[in-house]
Design a protein around this motif. Structure first.
Motif, PDB file in Angstrom:
ATOM      1  N   LEU A 285      56.031  30.082  46.682  1.00  0.00           N
ATOM      2  CA  LEU A 285      56.732  28.864  47.385  1.00  0.00           C
ATOM      3  C   LEU A 285      58.209  28.815  46.560  1.00  0.00           C
TER       4      LEU A 285
ATOM      5  N   LEU B   8      59.638  23.202  47.472  1.00  0.00           N
ATOM      6  CA  LEU B   8      58.269  23.198  48.304  1.00  0.00           C
ATOM      7  C   LEU B   8      57.172  23.032  47.383  1.00  0.00           C
ATOM      8  N   SER B   9      57.365  24.076  46.155  1.00  0.00           N
ATOM      9  CA  SER B   9      56.346  23.840  45.313  1.00  0.00           C
ATOM     10  C   SER B   9      56.293  22.453  44.569  1.00  0.00           C
TER      11      SER B   9
ATOM     12  N   THR C 211      54.554  20.318  47.246  1.00  0.00           N
ATOM     13  CA  THR C 211      53.177  20.431  47.445  1.00  0.00           C
ATOM     14  C   THR C 211      52.172  20.074  46.143  1.00  0.00           C
TER      15      THR C 211
ATOM     16  N   TYR D  64      55.019  22.551  55.479  1.00  0.00           N
ATOM     17  CA  TYR D  64      54.876  24.006  55.405  1.00  0.00           C
ATOM     18  C   TYR D  64      53.793  24.646  56.646  1.00  0.00           C
TER      19      TYR D  64
ATOM     20  N   VAL E 248      51.758  30.441  54.794  1.00  0.00           N
ATOM     21  CA  VAL E 248      52.513  30.365  53.481  1.00  0.00           C
ATOM     22  C   VAL E 248      51.654  30.557  52.448  1.00  0.00           C
TER      23      VAL E 248
ATOM     24  N   ASN F 114      60.713  20.665  55.646  1.00  0.00           N
ATOM     25  CA  ASN F 114      60.727  21.729  54.442  1.00  0.00           C
ATOM     26  C   ASN F 114      62.060  21.908  54.147  1.00  0.00           C
TER      27      ASN F 114
END
Length: 570
Positions: free
Chosen positions: A101, A105-106, A109, A122, A127, A481
């Motif tokens: 990712l 986004l990492s 999340t 996502y 993903v 995102n």
């Protein structure tokens, strides 16, 4: 609307509350370190964990040490999960061949799952690898839920204590809650889900041949195990983009009922456990009544609004009587209504219908349930301590009205505790309204909206409400995102979790050090209808004063715009 629909809503809520009582009694034993029926199997595992981690189960912590352990565990969890997601392409069990990712986004999340929010910017089946799902996300569904319950357990011991500093040990609470509560019940629920048709496989996909003779590739995951802790731990993050509207996550009416019950039962059970430890069972029942009334009221409003013909249909067809958009068509409008109320009241965030497609007032009620602070019944642990914070404010207000020093459950409520309480509750409007105000005028944020005007503002408000309330559901029209949304929503999740929980632990430390007082003729009773009405009033007034102006510009004005459009068409 019909009697069967109302009966379904009432029955679902009644079953949930009824099951919470034996579960709460059992959980009180777990919180207190007492013997349980699972000891022969789990006690050796518990000792092994303590030995491996260097934990001394008979040594307690004061509130500062407890809070530091809570924070240290969360930071370590975030780092591990971030690395798993960022480099999942280098890790095993990636039959889909997904890349790692992106950094933002990492970040989003990892924070999402560590804070028990499970916001997903996502499309999961496109993903996240099987390894990331199992070793990263599912494991944190257990651990983040256990951490929230641990804070509630510490608060319960504080109200039961008499001039003490010891709140218990965070690492012991985390271990016992994971082993004795979350793991066994999730295992039973997962087996039931497998028997009812949910997949549980490490295969990446399966090829299906359609009735037209075509070929379709269907994504697969170990769904049942994830679905069990997703709901029981009030996590809400799905394996598929449609969440529990997807037939693999929610294949039939029985799984639908089980998931609604699972997402609320532990929240009520925490209150029952609190009442038993503090020896205030009637006071705990009062809190459960308040929670259940809010859920039923929200479900009633959603059911009423979603069973009326859509204004656009009325304008086009005078005899229009059906509004199907936004409903779970497999189970009907009552199921959509009670699920919507249960998931937004419980900081679960799982959905069986898209809230973005509900009528304006239906979507507005869902948003308002989150903005109340996720306390009805709230997330596992967090719902209890959020409700106790508001109960302290309620008795403080009552004390000011009658000129007496307020007390709650045998503890005097003084300025120090109210200051901590206000620090906790003010984080909600600060993040929700602050970030929403900036996003509403920032071009980089507005690019993510699918709709202009009032509905676009509702998408923004719902996103920051969901993130700060650690709920995780969304108005589906928002494309989140992007670096802006991933970063700001991640910050909102962090503040919504820790800027609320740390003041609660400070309250616990203050309460534990105070003497336990007996009730007198001047004690305001906190177990009857008067207190229930006062607490409901405080919750509604605080929520209304803080968020009604913003709601008036979003779902409320959208409702009147729809009515105006009908009148103009006629």
């Amino acid at each position: 609307m019909d009697p069967r629909g109302w009966g379904e809503i009432a029955l679902t809520l009644a079953v949930t509350v009824a099951l919470a009582w034996p579960l709460g009694i059992y959980m009180a034993r777990v919180w207190q370190g007492e013997r349980t029926w699972l000891d022969p199997v789990l006690k050796p595992v518990e000792r092994l964990v303590y030995g491996a981690c260097g934990v001394k189960p008979d040594k307690g912590q004061n509130w500062i040490a407890y809070a530091m352990s809570f924070l240290a565990f969360s930071v370590a969890s975030f780092i591990v999960l971030y690395l798993i997601l960022r480099f999942q392409n280098l890790l095993p069990l990636n039959p889909q061949g997904f890349p790692g990712l992106s950094p933002d986004l990492s970040f989003n999340t990892a924070i999402s799952f560590v804070t028990n929010t499970n916001w997903q910017s996502y499309v999961p089946e496109q993903v996240v690898s099987t390894f990331s799902q199992m070793a990263g996300l599912t494991s944190h569904n257990f651990l983040s839920a256990a951490a929230g319950i641990a804070v509630a357990a510490a608060l319960a011991r504080a109200f039961a204590a008499n001039r003490a500093e010891n709140l218990g040990d965070f690492w012991v609470d985390l271990t016992r809650i994971s082993l004795y509560v979350l793991l066994p019940f999730s295992l039973v629920l997962a087996v039931a889900f497998v028997a009812l048709g949910e997949p549980q496989t490490l295969l990446a996909h399966v090829a299906a041949h359609t009735v037209e003779g075509g070929k379709q590739t269907i994504a697969l995951f170990p769904v049942a195990s994830q679905e069990a802790i997703k709901q029981f731990g009030t996590n809400g993050g799905g394996l598929f983009n449609a969440n529990s509207a997807h037939p693999f996550e929610n294949p039939n009416a029985i799984t639908n009922l089980l998931e609604i019950v699972a997402m609320n039962v532990l929240g009520y059970a925490c209150v029952v456990a609190f009442g038993r430890i503090v020896l205030a069972r009637r006071d705990a029942r009062a809190l459960v009544v308040v929670m259940a009334l809010f859920v039923f009221g929200a479900a009633a409003v959603v059911y009423a609004t979603e069973t009326q013909p859509a204004p656009a249909l009325v304008a086009a067809h005078a005899d229009a009587s059906v509004n199907m958009e936004g409903k779970e068509v497999r189970f009907g409008a009552p199921s959509t209504a009670i699920w919507t109320a249960a998931t937004t009241g419980a900081s679960d965030g799982g959905v069986n219908a898209m809230h973005d497609s509900l009528m304006p007032l239906g979507g507005g009620v869902a948003m308002f349930m989150i903005q109340l602070g996720e306390i009805v019944p709230g997330g596992v642990g967090s719902g209890l301590y959020g409700m106790v914070v508001l109960a302290l404010i309620a008795v403080f207000v009552a004390g000011l009205m009658v000129g007496r020093t307020p007390e709650y459950l045998g503890k005097k409520v003084e300025a120090r505790e109210i200051k901590y309480a206000m620090l906790a509750v003010l984080i909600l409007p600060l993040c929700i309204l602050g970030f929403s105000g900036v996003a509403a005028v920032l071009p980089v944020a507005l690019k993510g909206l699918a709709n202009p005007g009032a509905h676009g503002l509702s998408e923004i408000l719902y996103a920051y409400s969901s993130a700060t309330g650690n709920n995780g559901s969304a108005f589906a029209g928002l494309s989140a995102n992007t670096p802006w949304w991933n970063t700001t929503l991640g910050i909102s999740m962090l503040l919504g979790r820790f800027a609320y929980a740390i003041p609660v632990l400070a309250i616990a430390g203050s309460m534990a050090a105070k003497p336990k007082l007996g009730a007198t003729a001047g004690t305001f009773p906190t177990d009857g209808p008067l207190f229930i009405g006062l607490l409901i009033g405080v919750i509604l007034i605080m929520g209304g004063l803080q968020f009604f102006p913003a709601l008036a510009l979003g779902p409320i004005v959208e409702h009147f715009q729809a009515l105006h459009a009908v009148a103009a068409a006629r």
